[in-house]
Motif scaffolding. Structure first.
Motif, PDB file in Angstrom:
ATOM      1  N   GLU A  92       5.380   2.152  10.399  1.00  0.00           N
ATOM      2  CA  GLU A  92       4.584   3.069  11.237  1.00  0.00           C
ATOM      3  C   GLU A  92       3.126   2.648  11.240  1.00  0.00           C
ATOM      4  O   GLU A  92       2.464   2.680  12.285  1.00  0.00           O
ATOM      5  CB  GLU A  92       4.724   4.494  10.702  1.00  0.00           C
ATOM      6  CG  GLU A  92       6.116   5.089  10.901  1.00  0.00           C
ATOM      7  CD  GLU A  92       6.268   6.447  10.212  1.00  0.00           C
ATOM      8  OE1 GLU A  92       5.299   6.886   9.545  1.00  0.00           O
ATOM      9  OE2 GLU A  92       7.349   7.063  10.337  1.00  0.00           O
ATOM     10  N   LYS A  93       2.619   2.253  10.096  1.00  0.00           N
ATOM     11  CA  LYS A  93       1.224   1.822   9.981  1.00  0.00           C
ATOM     12  C   LYS A  93       0.963   0.572  10.822  1.00  0.00           C
ATOM     13  O   LYS A  93      -0.111   0.404  11.397  1.00  0.00           O
ATOM     14  CB  LYS A  93       0.899   1.535   8.511  1.00  0.00           C
ATOM     15  CG  LYS A  93      -0.507   1.054   8.238  1.00  0.00           C
ATOM     16  CD  LYS A  93      -1.513   2.168   8.375  1.00  0.00           C
ATOM     17  CE  LYS A  93      -2.895   1.688   7.943  1.00  0.00           C
ATOM     18  NZ  LYS A  93      -3.917   2.746   8.082  1.00  0.00           N
ATOM     19  N   GLU A  99       0.819  -1.211   0.000  1.00  0.00           N
ATOM     20  CA  GLU A  99       0.000   0.000   0.000  1.00  0.00           C
ATOM     21  C   GLU A  99       0.854   1.264   0.000  1.00  0.00           C
ATOM     22  O   GLU A  99       0.625   2.192  -0.788  1.00  0.00           O
ATOM     23  CB  GLU A  99      -0.914   0.011   1.228  1.00  0.00           C
ATOM     24  CG  GLU A  99      -1.749   1.283   1.334  1.00  0.00           C
ATOM     25  CD  GLU A  99      -2.530   1.370   2.634  1.00  0.00           C
ATOM     26  OE1 GLU A  99      -3.159   2.426   2.876  1.00  0.00           O
ATOM     27  OE2 GLU A  99      -2.511   0.392   3.414  1.00  0.00           O
ATOM     28  N   HIS A 100       1.833   1.326   0.894  1.00  0.00           N
ATOM     29  CA  HIS A 100       2.595   2.558   1.093  1.00  0.00           C
ATOM     30  C   HIS A 100       3.848   2.653   0.229  1.00  0.00           C
ATOM     31  O   HIS A 100       4.442   3.734   0.117  1.00  0.00           O
ATOM     32  CB  HIS A 100       2.973   2.692   2.567  1.00  0.00           C
ATOM     33  CG  HIS A 100       1.794   2.840   3.474  1.00  0.00           C
ATOM     34  ND1 HIS A 100       1.071   4.000   3.566  1.00  0.00           N
ATOM     35  CD2 HIS A 100       1.199   1.947   4.312  1.00  0.00           C
ATOM     36  CE1 HIS A 100       0.086   3.841   4.438  1.00  0.00           C
ATOM     37  NE2 HIS A 100       0.142   2.595   4.893  1.00  0.00           N
ATOM     38  N   LYS A 101       4.266   1.501  -0.340  1.00  0.00           N
ATOM     39  CA  LYS A 101       5.470   1.463  -1.206  1.00  0.00           C
ATOM     40  C   LYS A 101       6.704   2.029  -0.502  1.00  0.00           C
ATOM     41  O   LYS A 101       7.582   2.636  -1.122  1.00  0.00           O
ATOM     42  CB  LYS A 101       5.201   2.224  -2.516  1.00  0.00           C
ATOM     43  CG  LYS A 101       4.091   1.615  -3.354  1.00  0.00           C
ATOM     44  CD  LYS A 101       3.863   2.410  -4.632  1.00  0.00           C
ATOM     45  CE  LYS A 101       2.887   1.728  -5.561  1.00  0.00           C
ATOM     46  NZ  LYS A 101       1.566   1.454  -4.952  1.00  0.00           N
ATOM     47  N   ASN A 102       6.741   1.814   0.808  1.00  0.00           N
ATOM     48  CA  ASN A 102       7.840   2.342   1.606  1.00  0.00           C
ATOM     49  C   ASN A 102       7.892   1.563   2.921  1.00  0.00           C
ATOM     50  O   ASN A 102       6.874   1.439   3.608  1.00  0.00           O
ATOM     51  CB  ASN A 102       7.614   3.835   1.863  1.00  0.00           C
ATOM     52  CG  ASN A 102       8.722   4.464   2.668  1.00  0.00           C
ATOM     53  OD1 ASN A 102       8.809   4.285   3.875  1.00  0.00           O
ATOM     54  ND2 ASN A 102       9.577   5.227   1.990  1.00  0.00           N
ATOM     55  N   GLN A 115      11.066  -0.398  11.834  1.00  0.00           N
ATOM     56  CA  GLN A 115      11.387  -0.797  10.463  1.00  0.00           C
ATOM     57  C   GLN A 115      12.260  -2.061  10.419  1.00  0.00           C
ATOM     58  O   GLN A 115      12.015  -2.947   9.589  1.00  0.00           O
ATOM     59  CB  GLN A 115      12.065   0.345   9.712  1.00  0.00           C
ATOM     60  CG  GLN A 115      12.366  -0.015   8.254  1.00  0.00           C
ATOM     61  CD  GLN A 115      13.033   1.110   7.490  1.00  0.00           C
ATOM     62  OE1 GLN A 115      12.895   2.268   7.836  1.00  0.00           O
ATOM     63  NE2 GLN A 115      13.792   0.757   6.447  1.00  0.00           N
ATOM     64  N   THR A 157       9.459   2.262   5.767  1.00  0.00           N
ATOM     65  CA  THR A 157       9.312   3.090   6.971  1.00  0.00           C
ATOM     66  C   THR A 157       7.848   3.413   7.243  1.00  0.00           C
ATOM     67  O   THR A 157       7.368   3.264   8.376  1.00  0.00           O
ATOM     68  CB  THR A 157      10.111   4.400   6.815  1.00  0.00           C
ATOM     69  OG1 THR A 157      11.489   4.087   6.599  1.00  0.00           O
ATOM     70  CG2 THR A 157       9.977   5.255   8.067  1.00  0.00           C
ATOM     71  N   LYS A 158       7.126   3.842   6.205  1.00  0.00           N
ATOM     72  CA  LYS A 158       5.707   4.168   6.374  1.00  0.00           C
ATOM     73  C   LYS A 158       4.896   2.925   6.732  1.00  0.00           C
ATOM     74  O   LYS A 158       3.967   2.992   7.546  1.00  0.00           O
ATOM     75  CB  LYS A 158       5.154   4.806   5.094  1.00  0.00           C
ATOM     76  CG  LYS A 158       5.703   6.197   4.820  1.00  0.00           C
ATOM     77  CD  LYS A 158       5.096   6.775   3.545  1.00  0.00           C
ATOM     78  CE  LYS A 158       5.647   8.173   3.276  1.00  0.00           C
ATOM     79  NZ  LYS A 158       5.112   8.734   2.008  1.00  0.00           N
ATOM     80  N   ALA A 159       5.239   1.796   6.121  1.00  0.00           N
ATOM     81  CA  ALA A 159       4.529   0.550   6.430  1.00  0.00           C
ATOM     82  C   ALA A 159       4.747   0.142   7.882  1.00  0.00           C
ATOM     83  O   ALA A 159       3.821  -0.315   8.562  1.00  0.00           O
ATOM     84  CB  ALA A 159       4.994  -0.558   5.488  1.00  0.00           C
TER      85      ALA A 159
END
Length: 319
Positions: free
Chosen positions: A23-24, A14-17, A29, A19-21
């Motif tokens: 956090e979600k 979903e986030h293609k990242n 990480q 770090t963001k994944a």
């Protein structure tokens, strides 16, 4: 392979990242990266192409994500089964609503629903129909309220009510003196429309049968809100059509410009829609019962003809 790892895969897709994944998913990480690496080693494939920015799925990764979403949905169903067995109606519930429904319908049912089901934490978002279908299929919405039928095999629809179209015709317009209007009276060239992307706009176009090409003799004026359409109409720039619930909030002066259709009235079908996997069905049932119960007191129209919200399509369904 674990359900947690599959949740991580879906978050990265979903986030293609990473770090963001992370956090979600409320993990660090390194933890998320380690679990993804273990899963890839177990399967002996690469799910993500890390050389791309942003991260992309590999060919096999796309297939894995599709199956992972099915597995995660089915695992969530276990909790649903337990909740239904216990008669529990609660937890977070993400609900989408289209822009031409949310401002009028939400105030009608929200307070009653919260009072009746205090354990449900509603997260409500205004979205277009296209965005709603995408988010339901990706698991980011539990349900939505939209104009139907949508003819999408992944989506289930349960009708809440039928909402007639009402003409808003200022005193300067050719149809103002006509008490009840007919579909044959409408001309798309003097019709004020919502901007592209609104399914109510598509319903109006379908009602008018064809959208003529612009010429030097005509202009086409579009707006992002129904309130602006009313103001433009009052300036003598054309007529517009309103959903019935929007007419209930107009003051007495503006209501003088309302013209109902000769029956059967053209109308839109409004439904609660959700994924065919039927997750959180007990909350969907609760929403359906509360909304349909409240709306019966506001809309008593029965002799209507449903106009499809599907873009520029002449499909009609009699009720």
């Amino acid at each position: 392979m674990t359900i947690t790892q599959l949740h991580y895969v879906l978050a990265i897709a979903e986030h293609k990242n990473f770090t963001k994944a992370a956090e979600k998913c409320f993990v660090t990480q390194p933890t998320l990266s380690t679990q993804i690496q273990k899963l890839e080693e177990e399967l002996d494939v690469l799910i993500f192409d890390r050389s791309k920015k942003p991260i992309e799925l590999t060919d096999v990764g796309r297939k894995i994500v599709h199956q992972a979403r099915n597995i995660v949905n089915e695992s969530d169903r276990i909790q649903d089964i337990v909740d239904q067995q216990k008669g529990f109606i609660g937890g977070e519930f993400k609900l989408g609503m289209i822009p031409t429904i949310m401002p009028t319908l939400l105030p009608m049912f929200l307070k009653t629903f919260i009072k009746k089901f205090p354990k449900v934490k509603l997260k409500i978002e205004e979205l277009t129909t296209e965005e709603i279908i995408e988010r339901i299929n990706e698991g980011h919405l539990d349900a939505a309220i939209a104009a139907t039928p949508l003819e999408d095999e992944t989506i289930k629809e349960r009708v809440l009510y039928y909402e007639p179209f009402v003409g808003y015709i200022p005193s300067s317009h050719r149809l103002h003196e006509k008490k009840n209007i007919e579909v044959s009276d409408l001309e798309i060239d003097d019709m004020l429309l919502l901007e592209d992307g609104h399914c109510f706009r598509d319903g109006v176009i379908n009602l008018c049968k064809v959208l003529k090409n612009n010429t030097d003799e005509h202009f086409q004026l579009e707006s992002g809100s129904i309130e602006t359409l009313i103001k433009l109409s009052n300036e003598g720039l054309g007529m517009t059509l309103l959903p019935y619930l929007h007419t209930m909030e107009l003051n007495d002066n503006l209501k003088q410009n309302l013209h109902h259709f000769v029956e059967p009235s053209p109308a839109r079908e409004v439904s609660i829609i959700y994924h065919k996997s039927e997750l959180k069905l007990q909350i969907i049932d609760a929403l359906h019962n509360v909304i349909s119960g409240i709306i019966r007191g506001a809309i008593a129209f029965q002799n209507v003809e449903i106009i499809s919200p599907l873009a520029v399509k002449e499909t009609k369904r009699a009720v």
